[in-house]
Every structure is written in structure tokens, then in C-alpha cells.
Design a protein around this motif. Structure first.
Motif, PDB file in Angstrom:
ATOM      1  N   UNK A  50      -0.832   3.511  -7.543  1.00 12.30           N
ATOM      2  CA  UNK A  50       0.247   3.184  -6.614  1.00 12.30           C
ATOM      3  C   UNK A  50       0.910   1.869  -6.995  1.00 12.30           C
ATOM      4  N   UNK A  51       0.168   0.958  -7.630  1.00 10.28           N
ATOM      5  CA  UNK A  51       0.742  -0.326  -8.018  1.00 10.28           C
ATOM      6  C   UNK A  51       1.887  -0.140  -9.005  1.00 10.28           C
ATOM      7  N   UNK A  52       1.818   0.897  -9.840  1.00  5.63           N
ATOM      8  CA  UNK A  52       2.889   1.152 -10.791  1.00  5.63           C
ATOM      9  C   UNK A  52       4.175   1.578 -10.100  1.00  5.63           C
ATOM     10  N   UNK A  53       4.094   2.000  -8.852  1.00  3.71           N
ATOM     11  CA  UNK A  53       5.266   2.417  -8.087  1.00  3.71           C
ATOM     12  C   UNK A  53       5.767   1.322  -7.155  1.00  3.71           C
ATOM     13  N   UNK A  54       5.094   0.160  -7.142  1.00  6.47           N
ATOM     14  CA  UNK A  54       5.402  -0.879  -6.159  1.00  6.47           C
ATOM     15  C   UNK A  54       6.900  -1.140  -5.999  1.00  6.47           C
ATOM     16  N   UNK A  55       7.673  -1.330  -7.074  1.00  6.95           N
ATOM     17  CA  UNK A  55       9.102  -1.577  -6.845  1.00  6.95           C
ATOM     18  C   UNK A  55       9.899  -0.295  -6.605  1.00  6.95           C
ATOM     19  N   UNK A  70      12.508  24.752  -6.208  1.00  7.89           N
ATOM     20  CA  UNK A  70      11.250  24.000  -6.196  1.00  7.89           C
ATOM     21  C   UNK A  70      11.554  22.533  -5.918  1.00  7.89           C
ATOM     22  N   UNK A  71      10.645  21.878  -5.198  1.00 11.46           N
ATOM     23  CA  UNK A  71      10.725  20.440  -4.952  1.00 11.46           C
ATOM     24  C   UNK A  71       9.618  19.761  -5.732  1.00 11.46           C
ATOM     25  N   UNK A  72       9.941  18.612  -6.298  1.00 14.23           N
ATOM     26  CA  UNK A  72       8.930  17.792  -6.941  1.00 14.23           C
ATOM     27  C   UNK A  72       9.222  16.346  -6.580  1.00 14.23           C
ATOM     28  N   UNK A  73       8.195  15.530  -6.564  1.00 12.83           N
ATOM     29  CA  UNK A  73       8.413  14.137  -6.228  1.00 12.83           C
ATOM     30  C   UNK A  73       7.237  13.289  -6.639  1.00 12.83           C
ATOM     31  N   UNK A  74       7.461  11.987  -6.627  1.00 10.32           N
ATOM     32  CA  UNK A  74       6.416  11.072  -7.036  1.00 10.32           C
ATOM     33  C   UNK A  74       6.481   9.756  -6.285  1.00 10.32           C
ATOM     34  N   UNK A 107       1.906  10.324 -14.477  1.00  7.31           N
ATOM     35  CA  UNK A 107       2.853   9.716 -13.548  1.00  7.31           C
ATOM     36  C   UNK A 107       2.138   8.772 -12.598  1.00  7.31           C
ATOM     37  N   UNK A 108       2.827   7.713 -12.214  1.00  8.03           N
ATOM     38  CA  UNK A 108       2.248   6.746 -11.288  1.00  8.03           C
ATOM     39  C   UNK A 108       2.376   7.263  -9.858  1.00  8.03           C
TER      40      UNK A 108
END
Length: 155
Positions: A50-55, A70-74, A107-108
Motif C-alpha cells: 500500500x505504501x507504493x500507492x501512497x501518492x 469488465x472492471x479492473x482497479x488498483x 502491482x502495488x
């Protein structure tokens, strides 16, 4: 210089115990925490990812596959609940579902991938959007424009 030829190019050579031990040690030194991956608490791994997604806030996008949207997300919380939806611009809800964000090796953060069973692709301009909500953080993804196939009346 000469060309080094293998005795049998398709034959797989068995690894010896010494070579396997050497490779495990090399991997353990090259990747911090790799040797003790099973001893790492699940929460610690979640925080690192999760830290890689912080910003970066959570995100959602769409794609068509086998005639379905289809839906995808991160960048969601790994192991957390995520509410995904597809709405028309006028507010009509076409699809909704709670899913669990999963860890992804490349992926983060937490990853979601959902089949909406809505027909796709559709012709025309974007008439709706897809969005995701991370229940753990209380953050919504940005609206991702999508063209939703809608029935029309010939009468």
C-alpha cells in the motif's frame, strides 16, 4: 573463439543440492525478506504494498472481453472490501458489487477485477462512468468514462 555446444540441447539437467542451496541463498540476499517470506505477518506485507500507492488514489478502468464489460482497479487496501459500480451519467445504477481487493505480484496495493455482465463494446460517446470505493480508507476512485449499452424504444 569457438562455439560451446551442449551435449543435448533439449535435455534438462537436474540441479544438485549444492546448486539449489546456492540459488536460495542468492535469492535471499538479492530480495530483502524473501528468505523469511512465510514468517512475515500479513499486515506487514499489506503496508509495504500500500505504501507504493501512497501518492496515488485508488483507480478503476474498464475493458471489453468476451462481449462483457469488465472492471479492473488498483491501489485499494489489500484484503479490504471494495464497492465497484457502473452508472449512467443521469445517476441510473447499472451494476454494483462488493469485492475483496487481492494482492497482485506486479502491482502495488490491492487489485480488483470484476465481470459486470453488461454488454460491451458499445458504439457511441461515453454515457456513464465506473467507480470504486475503498471501504477501509473511505476513498473513491476517480470516475472512469464508459459507454453503457442501453435499450431504446422504437415506438
Amino acid at each position: 573463439m569457438g562455439i560451446l555446444a551442449l551435449s543435448h540441447p533439449r535435455r534438462r539437467r537436474p540441479a544438485t543440492a549444492a546448486a539449489a542451496t546456492f540459488m536460495a541463498a542468492a535469492i535471499g540476499l538479492a530480495v530483502p525478506g524473501a528468505a523469511s517470506a512465510h514468517a512475515t505477518p500479513a499486515g506487514a506485507h499489506t503496508l509495504v504494498s500500500a505504501a507504493n500507492c501512497a501518492p496515488t488514489p485508488p483507480w478503476v478502468s474498464t475493458y471489453a472481453f468476451d462481449g462483457d464489460l469488465k472492471l479492473q482497479g488498483g491501489c485499494f487496501t489489500i484484503g479490504g472490501r471494495v464497492y465497484v459500480m457502473v452508472k449512467l451519467n443521469n445517476g441510473t445504477l447499472y451494476f454494483k458489487r462488493w469485492v475483496t481487493a487481492r494482492d497482485h505480484p506486479f502491482l502495488a496495493g490491492g487489485w480488483v477485477n470484476v465481470n459486470t455482465r453488461l454488454h460491451a463494446p458499445c458504439a457511441g460517446a461515453s454515457n456513464g462512468y465506473a467507480r470504486g470505493y475503498d471501504q477501509t480508507t473511505g476513498k473513491w476512485s476517480a470516475r472512469f468514462p464508459v459507454t453503457i449499452c442501453t435499450p431504446f424504444d422504437n415506438g
